[in-house]
Design a protein around this motif. Structure first.
Motif, PDB file in Angstrom:
ATOM      1  N   ALA A 157       5.832  -5.862   2.640  1.00 38.86           N
ATOM      2  CA  ALA A 157       6.869  -6.899   2.560  1.00 38.86           C
ATOM      3  C   ALA A 157       7.584  -7.059   3.892  1.00 38.86           C
ATOM      4  CB  ALA A 157       7.872  -6.528   1.468  1.00 38.86           C
ATOM      5  N   ASN A 158       7.876  -5.939   4.545  1.00 40.70           N
ATOM      6  CA  ASN A 158       8.623  -6.023   5.815  1.00 40.70           C
ATOM      7  C   ASN A 158       7.764  -6.520   6.968  1.00 40.70           C
ATOM      8  OD1 ASN A 158      11.101  -5.391   4.804  1.00 40.70           O
ATOM      9  ND2 ASN A 158      10.809  -3.179   5.035  1.00 40.70           N
ATOM     10  N   LEU A 159       6.453  -6.389   6.828  1.00 39.87           N
ATOM     11  CA  LEU A 159       5.568  -6.953   7.858  1.00 39.87           C
ATOM     12  C   LEU A 159       5.308  -8.441   7.597  1.00 39.87           C
ATOM     13  CD1 LEU A 159       2.904  -4.093   8.260  1.00 39.87           C
ATOM     14  CD2 LEU A 159       4.674  -4.764   9.886  1.00 39.87           C
ATOM     15  N   SER A 160       5.930  -8.929   6.498  1.00 36.35           N
ATOM     16  CA  SER A 160       5.764 -10.333   6.080  1.00 36.35           C
ATOM     17  C   SER A 160       4.293 -10.700   5.915  1.00 36.35           C
ATOM     18  CB  SER A 160       6.425 -11.283   7.084  1.00 36.35           C
ATOM     19  OG  SER A 160       7.764 -10.970   7.223  1.00 36.35           O
ATOM     20  N   TRP A 161       3.534  -9.769   5.390  1.00 33.56           N
ATOM     21  CA  TRP A 161       2.117 -10.035   5.133  1.00 33.56           C
ATOM     22  C   TRP A 161       2.006 -11.168   4.111  1.00 33.56           C
ATOM     23  CZ3 TRP A 161      -1.369  -7.266   1.192  1.00 33.56           C
ATOM     24  CH2 TRP A 161      -2.711  -7.615   1.392  1.00 33.56           C
ATOM     25  N   GLU A 162       1.127 -12.078   4.390  1.00 32.50           N
ATOM     26  CA  GLU A 162       0.998 -13.290   3.572  1.00 32.50           C
ATOM     27  C   GLU A 162       0.720 -12.973   2.098  1.00 32.50           C
ATOM     28  OE1 GLU A 162      -1.765 -17.345   3.701  1.00 32.50           O
ATOM     29  OE2 GLU A 162      -2.131 -15.707   5.116  1.00 32.50           O
ATOM     30  N   TYR A 163      -0.094 -11.925   1.869  1.00 39.91           N
ATOM     31  CA  TYR A 163      -0.476 -11.605   0.492  1.00 39.91           C
ATOM     32  C   TYR A 163       0.286 -10.391  -0.069  1.00 39.91           C
ATOM     33  CZ  TYR A 163      -4.217 -14.823   1.599  1.00 39.91           C
ATOM     34  OH  TYR A 163      -4.904 -15.938   1.962  1.00 39.91           O
ATOM     35  N   ALA A 164       1.433 -10.121   0.523  1.00 36.65           N
ATOM     36  CA  ALA A 164       2.219  -8.967   0.046  1.00 36.65           C
ATOM     37  C   ALA A 164       2.595  -9.116  -1.428  1.00 36.65           C
ATOM     38  CB  ALA A 164       3.476  -8.807   0.898  1.00 36.65           C
ATOM     39  N   PHE A 165       2.704 -10.366  -1.879  1.00 36.21           N
ATOM     40  CA  PHE A 165       3.153 -10.590  -3.264  1.00 36.21           C
ATOM     41  C   PHE A 165       2.149 -10.067  -4.303  1.00 36.21           C
ATOM     42  CE2 PHE A 165       0.465 -14.242  -2.588  1.00 36.21           C
ATOM     43  CZ  PHE A 165      -0.090 -14.488  -3.833  1.00 36.21           C
ATOM     44  N   ILE A 166       0.892  -9.794  -3.858  1.00 33.64           N
ATOM     45  CA  ILE A 166      -0.065  -9.258  -4.851  1.00 33.64           C
ATOM     46  C   ILE A 166       0.145  -7.753  -5.088  1.00 33.64           C
ATOM     47  CG2 ILE A 166      -1.847 -11.028  -4.474  1.00 33.64           C
ATOM     48  CD1 ILE A 166      -3.389  -8.857  -2.866  1.00 33.64           C
ATOM     49  N   ILE A 167       1.056  -7.140  -4.320  1.00 34.56           N
ATOM     50  CA  ILE A 167       1.396  -5.730  -4.577  1.00 34.56           C
ATOM     51  C   ILE A 167       2.713  -5.725  -5.360  1.00 34.56           C
ATOM     52  CG2 ILE A 167       1.844  -3.463  -3.546  1.00 34.56           C
ATOM     53  CD1 ILE A 167       0.640  -4.685  -0.927  1.00 34.56           C
ATOM     54  N   PRO A 168       2.659  -5.418  -6.671  1.00 38.23           N
ATOM     55  CA  PRO A 168       3.892  -5.466  -7.472  1.00 38.23           C
ATOM     56  C   PRO A 168       5.046  -4.669  -6.861  1.00 38.23           C
ATOM     57  CG  PRO A 168       2.008  -5.161  -8.887  1.00 38.23           C
ATOM     58  CD  PRO A 168       1.494  -5.054  -7.477  1.00 38.23           C
ATOM     59  N   TYR A 169       4.720  -3.538  -6.212  1.00 40.20           N
ATOM     60  CA  TYR A 169       5.781  -2.665  -5.693  1.00 40.20           C
ATOM     61  C   TYR A 169       6.492  -3.282  -4.479  1.00 40.20           C
ATOM     62  CZ  TYR A 169       3.917   0.837  -8.851  1.00 40.20           C
ATOM     63  OH  TYR A 169       3.520   1.497  -9.982  1.00 40.20           O
ATOM     64  N   SER A 170       5.961  -4.384  -3.949  1.00 35.70           N
ATOM     65  CA  SER A 170       6.628  -5.034  -2.808  1.00 35.70           C
ATOM     66  C   SER A 170       7.630  -6.086  -3.280  1.00 35.70           C
ATOM     67  CB  SER A 170       5.576  -5.699  -1.904  1.00 35.70           C
ATOM     68  OG  SER A 170       5.023  -6.813  -2.578  1.00 35.70           O
ATOM     69  N   HIS A 171       7.575  -6.434  -4.563  1.00 36.09           N
ATOM     70  CA  HIS A 171       8.386  -7.556  -5.054  1.00 36.09           C
ATOM     71  C   HIS A 171       9.892  -7.398  -4.859  1.00 36.09           C
ATOM     72  CE1 HIS A 171       4.880  -9.008  -7.803  1.00 36.09           C
ATOM     73  NE2 HIS A 171       4.634  -9.149  -6.525  1.00 36.09           N
ATOM     74  N   PRO A 172      10.492  -6.232  -5.135  1.00 31.76           N
ATOM     75  CA  PRO A 172      11.946  -6.126  -4.889  1.00 31.76           C
ATOM     76  C   PRO A 172      12.291  -6.387  -3.424  1.00 31.76           C
ATOM     77  CG  PRO A 172      11.199  -4.303  -6.249  1.00 31.76           C
ATOM     78  CD  PRO A 172       9.982  -5.007  -5.785  1.00 31.76           C
ATOM     79  N   MET A 173      11.476  -5.867  -2.537  1.00 33.41           N
ATOM     80  CA  MET A 173      11.745  -6.042  -1.105  1.00 33.41           C
ATOM     81  C   MET A 173      11.573  -7.504  -0.695  1.00 33.41           C
ATOM     82  SD  MET A 173      12.756  -3.873   1.058  1.00 33.41           S
ATOM     83  CE  MET A 173      13.652  -4.743   2.329  1.00 33.41           C
TER      84      MET A 173
END
Lengths: 299, 222
Positions: free
Chosen positions: B155-171
């Motif tokens: 999430a902090n690297l603003s990876w385009e597909y970060a949203f597919i990792i549920p654990y990144s959602h709060p961030m």
């Protein structure tokens, strides 16, 4: 027509590659106390877990109250009270709270709780945490939980484990009362015949996953051998004489044992010994001890 | 008065510390603990055999636990939002110059926590399934923490597909909120309740719930 409460049809079960149950066909009639006995590891608990749908089997192998289990799970379980191995209790709750929790889950009036506590003799310890209970008290609370919904069938897996002799007698009396006064059916497992012999009406003996005997207690008695026990002045000579005359006599510690069919046979044997100048000190009839028979069957 | 020292500025500065800790670490950890506790009570006292031999459908037992967890998580996030407001109110009494009372931050805060609740349902469903399958704490916690660290980095690297990792959602939720707000002004639209991570999270939660049901339905209690 007999009303079968539990029926399994050629029930087999595997844990991985090892066969735990092999073609077990149980028949438990309504209003009976059925003792399910066998040595440790014979498959008793596995069988009980299948009867409660805790272990999955194929359809059309297990029938309770005349209904196929898998298609009538909830209905069947609502008529059963069970205790499997060590009683499962919430140790952070008191005895009363454990019962209350179960009553709420099953939507049973909580007014029954005090009666159950009295029945299993835990009224005095009702407000003590279940984790602080002795093994016998836990066992009694487990039985109380099983009895709470007033079930038609009670399935108890080694319920006397950890109980002192008085506790065992109390449980025995309680189960007798439930069956003979309240019309319940009890299925009870044990690894000791002597523990259940005094209360059961029917028996199933399981060994290495196979049901080696099933029937009433009388039927088990019938297959146990009748014996004559003789004490004579010269036991070795007496035994030789009897063997010469075609009897299958056995000498153990100066006592002669031999099987017989009729009372006339006993009289003939006595006459034979006397006419050959043997002094007979005692001559009695005995039946092979059920415990010995059980050991013979399960060896 | 510059914007940085405006009442809104103070609210943002104050809440961002708590929200940061919560979204990076605390929320996933609380969920891991909640899921462990709700299943461990049955694992520890060997209660599954007792529960499953009662005339209660297995899906009822399973669903009751799952929805109770949702309730617990909702309670945790609501209490956190209330705690931020109460502590800011107390701070306002002690330090009136912060002027917390001159800006109503409650609605935004609750909406943000509602979003956090929705995006965390996927973490909750995964952790619930892991705690259901494994009776020990180490495996669900280890996997949960590893995925949390991975999610925060993604999430902090603003990876385009970060949203597919549920654990990144709060961030992601917190980062989105930060980029939609400024000391100049903020309104309820700063918290987008139609974002793709919410839909993805709900889809993951739904699928995991169904998978978990089949796991429990066919489970043998040995």
């Amino acid at each position: 027509m007999t009303n079968k409460i539990i029926e399994t049809r050629n029930l087999s079960y595997h844990f991985g590659v090892s066969k735990v149950l092999d073609q077990v066909s149980l028949r438990v009639e309504a209003g009976s106390i059925y003792g399910f006995i066998g040595p440790n590891g014979a498959g008793k608990t596995t069988c009980i877990k299948i009867l409660l749908n805790l272990l999955q089997t194929d359809n059309n192998q297990v029938f309770l109250f005349g209904k196929e289990f898998k298609n009538n799970r909830t209905n069947i379980l609502s008529r059963i009270g069970s205790l499997i191995e060590q009683p499962a209790l919430y140790h952070h709750l008191t005895g009363r709270e454990n019962l209350k929790n179960r009553a709420q889950l099953l939507e049973i009036p909580t007014s029954r709780i005090n009666d159950i506590l009295t029945l299993v003799d835990l009224s005095e310890h009702a407000d003590k945490k279940a984790g602080k209970y002795s093994l016998g008290m836990k066992q009694r609370l487990g039985i109380g939980l099983a009895l709470l919904p007033d079930p038609e069938l009670l399935i108890l897996d080694e319920p006397t484990n950890g109980l002192d002799p008085n506790g065992i007698i109390e449980i025995r009396n309680l189960l007798r009362k439930l069956v003979y006064e309240m019309g319940k059916t009890v299925f009870i497992s044990s690894h000791m015949l002597s523990e259940v012999e005094k209360m059961v009406s029917h028996l199933g003996i399981i060994n290495q996953g196979k049901l080696v005997f099933q029937g009433s207690l009388e039927e088990l008695h019938q297959i146990s051998k009748k014996q004559i026990v003789i004490k004579a002045s010269r036991p070795i000579d007496a035994k030789e004489l009897l063997s010469k005359m075609g009897y299958i006599a056995e000498l153990v510690d100066e006592t002669i044992f031999l099987p017989f069919q009729t009372n006339e046979q006993v009289a003939k044997i006595n006459q034979l010994l006397l006419s050959n100048n043997h002094s007979v000190y005692s001559l009695s009839q005995s039946q092979e001890n059920l415990e010995n028979l059980y050991l013979t069957i399960t060896q | 008065m510059d914007d940085y020292n405006s009442p809104l500025g103070h609210w943002l500065k104050y809440s961002s510390v708590i929200l940061g800790v919560n979204c990076i670490f605390l929320l996933p950890l609380v969920i891991i603990f909640q899921c462990f506790s709700i299943n461990n009570i049955e694992h520890r006292d060997d209660m599954w055999k007792s529960l499953f031999s009662l005339p209660i459908p297995r899906w009822s037992t399973y669903s009751a636990k799952f929805f109770y967890l949702l309730l617990l998580n909702g309670l945790y996030l609501s209490l956190l939002a209330i705690f931020i407001i109460i502590s800011a109110t107390i701070l306002d009494l002690l330090k009136p110059e912060y002027k917390f009372n001159e800006f109503n931050f409650s609605a935004i805060l609750f909406k943000l926590h509602l979003k956090l609740f929705l995006v965390s349902t996927s973490i909750l469903s995964i952790q619930f399934l892991l705690s259901l399958v494994w009776s020990d704490f180490l495996k669900p916690m280890g996997i949960g923490l590893l995925l949390t660290v991975f999610g925060v980095i993604a999430a902090n690297l603003s990876w385009e597909y970060a949203f597919i990792i549920p654990y990144s959602h709060p961030m992601i939720t917190l980062n989105d909120f930060s980029s939609n707000t400024s000391y100049l002004g903020v309104n309820l639209s700063a918290v987008d309740l139609m974002s793709k991570e919410i839909w993805f999270s709900l889809a993951v939660a739904g699928s995991t719930y169904i998978i978990g049901y089949f796991v429990i339905r066919n489970r043998s209690v040995k």
